[in-house]
Design a protein around this motif. Structure first.
Motif, PDB file in Angstrom:
ATOM      1  N   VAL A  32       4.151  -2.580   3.331  1.00 38.29           N
ATOM      2  CA  VAL A  32       4.327  -3.764   2.500  1.00 38.29           C
ATOM      3  C   VAL A  32       4.315  -5.019   3.365  1.00 38.29           C
ATOM      4  O   VAL A  32       4.820  -5.011   4.500  1.00 38.29           O
ATOM      5  N   LYS A  33       3.711  -6.080   2.855  1.00 35.20           N
ATOM      6  CA  LYS A  33       3.775  -7.388   3.493  1.00 35.20           C
ATOM      7  C   LYS A  33       4.681  -8.255   2.646  1.00 35.20           C
ATOM      8  O   LYS A  33       4.368  -8.577   1.488  1.00 35.20           O
ATOM      9  N   LEU A  34       5.808  -8.601   3.216  1.00 36.79           N
ATOM     10  CA  LEU A  34       6.814  -9.385   2.520  1.00 36.79           C
ATOM     11  C   LEU A  34       6.557 -10.875   2.701  1.00 36.79           C
ATOM     12  O   LEU A  34       5.749 -11.297   3.530  1.00 36.79           O
ATOM     13  N   GLY A  35       7.274 -11.663   1.930  1.00 37.07           N
ATOM     14  CA  GLY A  35       7.082 -13.110   1.965  1.00 37.07           C
ATOM     15  C   GLY A  35       7.614 -13.777   3.213  1.00 37.07           C
ATOM     16  O   GLY A  35       7.322 -14.957   3.460  1.00 37.07           O
ATOM     17  N   ARG A  36       8.369 -13.050   4.027  1.00 34.94           N
ATOM     18  CA  ARG A  36       8.849 -13.613   5.297  1.00 34.94           C
ATOM     19  C   ARG A  36       9.117 -12.488   6.276  1.00 34.94           C
ATOM     20  O   ARG A  36       9.209 -11.322   5.894  1.00 34.94           O
ATOM     21  N   ASP A  37       9.227 -12.843   7.542  1.00 39.74           N
ATOM     22  CA  ASP A  37       9.567 -11.865   8.570  1.00 39.74           C
ATOM     23  C   ASP A  37      10.986 -11.351   8.368  1.00 39.74           C
ATOM     24  O   ASP A  37      11.869 -12.092   7.923  1.00 39.74           O
ATOM     25  N   ILE A  38      11.182 -10.109   8.718  1.00 40.10           N
ATOM     26  CA  ILE A  38      12.514  -9.516   8.602  1.00 40.10           C
ATOM     27  C   ILE A  38      12.627  -8.390   9.616  1.00 40.10           C
ATOM     28  O   ILE A  38      11.666  -7.642   9.853  1.00 40.10           O
ATOM     29  N   ALA A  39      13.773  -8.262  10.248  1.00 36.69           N
ATOM     30  CA  ALA A  39      14.018  -7.181  11.191  1.00 36.69           C
ATOM     31  C   ALA A  39      14.459  -5.931  10.430  1.00 36.69           C
ATOM     32  O   ALA A  39      15.028  -6.012   9.337  1.00 36.69           O
ATOM     33  N   ALA A  40      14.212  -4.763  11.015  1.00 37.94           N
ATOM     34  CA  ALA A  40      14.523  -3.503  10.353  1.00 37.94           C
ATOM     35  C   ALA A  40      15.992  -3.373   9.955  1.00 37.94           C
ATOM     36  O   ALA A  40      16.285  -2.924   8.843  1.00 37.94           O
ATOM     37  N   PRO A  41      16.960  -3.767  10.816  1.00 35.18           N
ATOM     38  CA  PRO A  41      18.361  -3.637  10.398  1.00 35.18           C
ATOM     39  C   PRO A  41      18.690  -4.465   9.152  1.00 35.18           C
ATOM     40  O   PRO A  41      19.431  -4.002   8.269  1.00 35.18           O
ATOM     41  N   PHE A  62       0.864  -1.181   0.000  1.00 33.08           N
ATOM     42  CA  PHE A  62       0.000   0.000   0.000  1.00 33.08           C
ATOM     43  C   PHE A  62       0.896   1.226   0.000  1.00 33.08           C
ATOM     44  O   PHE A  62       1.770   1.376   0.857  1.00 33.08           O
ATOM     45  N   LEU A  63       0.662   2.105  -0.987  1.00 32.79           N
ATOM     46  CA  LEU A  63       1.505   3.273  -1.201  1.00 32.79           C
ATOM     47  C   LEU A  63       0.715   4.543  -0.911  1.00 32.79           C
ATOM     48  O   LEU A  63      -0.360   4.748  -1.484  1.00 32.79           O
ATOM     49  N   THR A  64       1.235   5.405  -0.060  1.00 34.65           N
ATOM     50  CA  THR A  64       0.652   6.726   0.151  1.00 34.65           C
ATOM     51  C   THR A  64       1.680   7.770  -0.273  1.00 34.65           C
ATOM     52  O   THR A  64       2.751   7.869   0.333  1.00 34.65           O
ATOM     53  N   THR A  65       1.356   8.504  -1.337  1.00 39.84           N
ATOM     54  CA  THR A  65       2.248   9.552  -1.816  1.00 39.84           C
ATOM     55  C   THR A  65       1.894  10.865  -1.146  1.00 39.84           C
ATOM     56  O   THR A  65       0.732  11.287  -1.143  1.00 39.84           O
ATOM     57  N   THR A  91       9.469  -2.509  11.163  1.00 39.54           N
ATOM     58  CA  THR A  91       8.909  -3.841  10.902  1.00 39.54           C
ATOM     59  C   THR A  91       8.080  -4.258  12.111  1.00 39.54           C
ATOM     60  O   THR A  91       8.302  -3.771  13.224  1.00 39.54           O
ATOM     61  N   ASN A  92       7.127  -5.195  11.880  1.00 38.48           N
ATOM     62  CA  ASN A  92       6.200  -5.517  12.956  1.00 38.48           C
ATOM     63  C   ASN A  92       5.740  -6.969  12.900  1.00 38.48           C
ATOM     64  O   ASN A  92       4.594  -7.281  13.199  1.00 38.48           O
ATOM     65  N   GLY A  93       6.612  -7.868  12.504  1.00 40.28           N
ATOM     66  CA  GLY A  93       6.245  -9.281  12.484  1.00 40.28           C
ATOM     67  C   GLY A  93       5.326  -9.632  11.331  1.00 40.28           C
ATOM     68  O   GLY A  93       4.740  -8.770  10.671  1.00 40.28           O
ATOM     69  N   ASP A  94       5.199 -10.929  11.045  1.00 39.81           N
ATOM     70  CA  ASP A  94       4.336 -11.444   9.979  1.00 39.81           C
ATOM     71  C   ASP A  94       4.679 -10.849   8.617  1.00 39.81           C
ATOM     72  O   ASP A  94       3.826 -10.760   7.729  1.00 39.81           O
ATOM     73  N   GLY A  95       5.931 -10.396   8.433  1.00 42.68           N
ATOM     74  CA  GLY A  95       6.367  -9.863   7.153  1.00 42.68           C
ATOM     75  C   GLY A  95       5.994  -8.421   6.900  1.00 42.68           C
ATOM     76  O   GLY A  95       6.267  -7.892   5.813  1.00 42.68           O
ATOM     77  N   PHE A  96       5.374  -7.761   7.880  1.00 44.04           N
ATOM     78  CA  PHE A  96       4.961  -6.377   7.658  1.00 44.04           C
ATOM     79  C   PHE A  96       6.150  -5.427   7.819  1.00 44.04           C
ATOM     80  O   PHE A  96       6.942  -5.551   8.757  1.00 44.04           O
ATOM     81  N   ALA A  97       6.249  -4.451   6.889  1.00 47.95           N
ATOM     82  CA  ALA A  97       7.305  -3.438   6.949  1.00 47.95           C
ATOM     83  C   ALA A  97       6.755  -2.115   6.460  1.00 47.95           C
ATOM     84  O   ALA A  97       5.825  -2.059   5.639  1.00 47.95           O
ATOM     85  N   ASN A  98       7.337  -1.054   6.981  1.00 44.80           N
ATOM     86  CA  ASN A  98       6.965   0.302   6.599  1.00 44.80           C
ATOM     87  C   ASN A  98       8.239   1.052   6.215  1.00 44.80           C
ATOM     88  O   ASN A  98       9.181   1.137   7.009  1.00 44.80           O
TER      89      ASN A  98
END
Length: 353
Positions: free
Chosen positions: A254-263, A181-184, A308-315
């Motif tokens: 964005v919801k990615l295909g796997r979990d990832i930490a911000a660093p 989801f994109l907000t310009t 990031t917030n678990g379940d592949g979610f990232a901002n």
């Protein structure tokens, strides 16, 4: 050495003037020659606004008003003031590419009018109204190698598409994207009034641009899907105009295909700048939008805002100069396109300066 590619500009507003100015500040300046500009405004105002710009400062050279021409650093650029493509004798100008920067022509039959009037090729500074309205839509760095040189109508996509597609491509290649989801947050534009007035069919755009945050419609999701068809049905977008003169941002959920930490995500984004040199940049500094005025990159990732917030979610938060970055991409695309067709060009004909 091959001869310079002869460019003309139709529409000498914000993007048209930035394209001319960017060329004079670009390493591509010896490859191109701007020979003509068509703009309904009067010549004296065109010269003045070329020399002095509230957003990008004073032109780093000299612009003068000549007889039916702009004289830029001592070289004449022929000027016409037509309101339709047919009123200009494009054929007699011997141009190689017309840069259509008025924003008024998006359908194939509309753009074809320039071809019929003598322009061999048109590079449009906006998306076609549909994918079929142009021969090819380019986001430089993503698919420019697909230009064959045989096209007659090419779109440079939009400033927001150029900004976000490299980021989405890097994320999709590394992790896969389930949804985005994109907000310009876009700076004001000329289709908004300074004071409330009868300027637009969209009632929100009748309101003062410098007094409110204004939601507007956007075709960004469709633009992304044209360039990254594997994301079809996965992207949604909205746009909000904010009361500043220049520089915009995209807030990407964005919801990615796997979990990832911000660093780890920031490390990937930083590494991606090597994949898109000169197009994608990265910074961890505490920025405000003005920091990116006159920045030629398509996008600058603000690593300090990555979450990031678990379940592949990232901002993610992505900055871009919606004028200067886009103008530089038009020149990049014109450069690649000309490489493709240059072997087919006739020798310089007599009478062309």
């Amino acid at each position: 050495m091959s001869r310079p590619i002869r460019l003309a500009i139709n529409g000498y507003g914000r993007i048209g003037r930035c394209v001319l100015r960017a060329l004079y500040e670009s390493p591509l300046k010896d490859r191109f020659q701007i020979v003509a500009i068509n703009e309904p405004a009067d010549l004296a105002t065109m010269a003045y606004l070329s020399q002095f710009d509230s957003t990008h400062g004073v032109f780093p050279g000299k612009v003068e008003q000549g007889a039916d021409c702009l004289v830029v650093n001592g070289k004449d650029i022929r000027v016409s003031h037509a309101r339709t493509p047919e009123e200009v004798d494009w054929r007699s100008l011997g141009i190689d590419i017309l840069l259509e920067c008025s924003g008024q022509y998006g359908a194939r039959d509309e753009i074809q009018r320039f071809i019929d009037a003598g322009c061999p090729r048109v590079l449009v500074s906006q998306p076609g109204r549909s994918a079929q309205d142009v021969d090819f839509t380019v986001v430089f760095g993503i698919n420019h190698e697909g230009l064959s040189g045989g096209e007659s109508i090419v779109s440079n996509a939009s400033c927001t598409t150029n900004a976000i597609v490299p980021v989405l491509s890097a994320l999709d290649d590394a992790y896969g994207i389930d949804h985005a989801f994109l907000t310009t947050l876009h700076s004001v534009m000329n289709d908004q009034p300074l004071l409330d007035g009868y300027h637009h069919a969209d009632l929100r755009r009748t309101r003062s641009a410098m007094q409110s945050i204004v939601p507007v419609a956007t075709g960004l999701a469709q633009g992304v899907e044209r360039l990254l068809p594997q994301l079809a049905g996965k992207v949604q977008a909205k746009a909000i105009r904010v009361p500043i003169l220049n520089v915009s941002a995209i807030d990407l959920m964005v919801k990615l295909g796997r979990d990832i930490a911000a660093p780890e995500l920031n490390a990937l984004l930083m590494e991606s700048t090597n994949r898109y040199p000169g197009l994608l940049a990265y910074s961890n500094n505490p920025h405000a939008s003005v920091d990116f005025n006159h920045n030629p990159h398509s996008a600058i990732i603000d690593g300090s805002q990555t979450r990031t917030n678990g379940d592949g979610f990232a901002n993610l938060f992505v900055w871009f100069d919606n004028e200067w970055g886009f103008a530089n991409r038009m020149l990049d695309v014109a450069g690649v396109w000309s490489e493709r067709f240059q072997g087919l060009l006739p020798a310089r004909r007599e009478g062309y300066s």
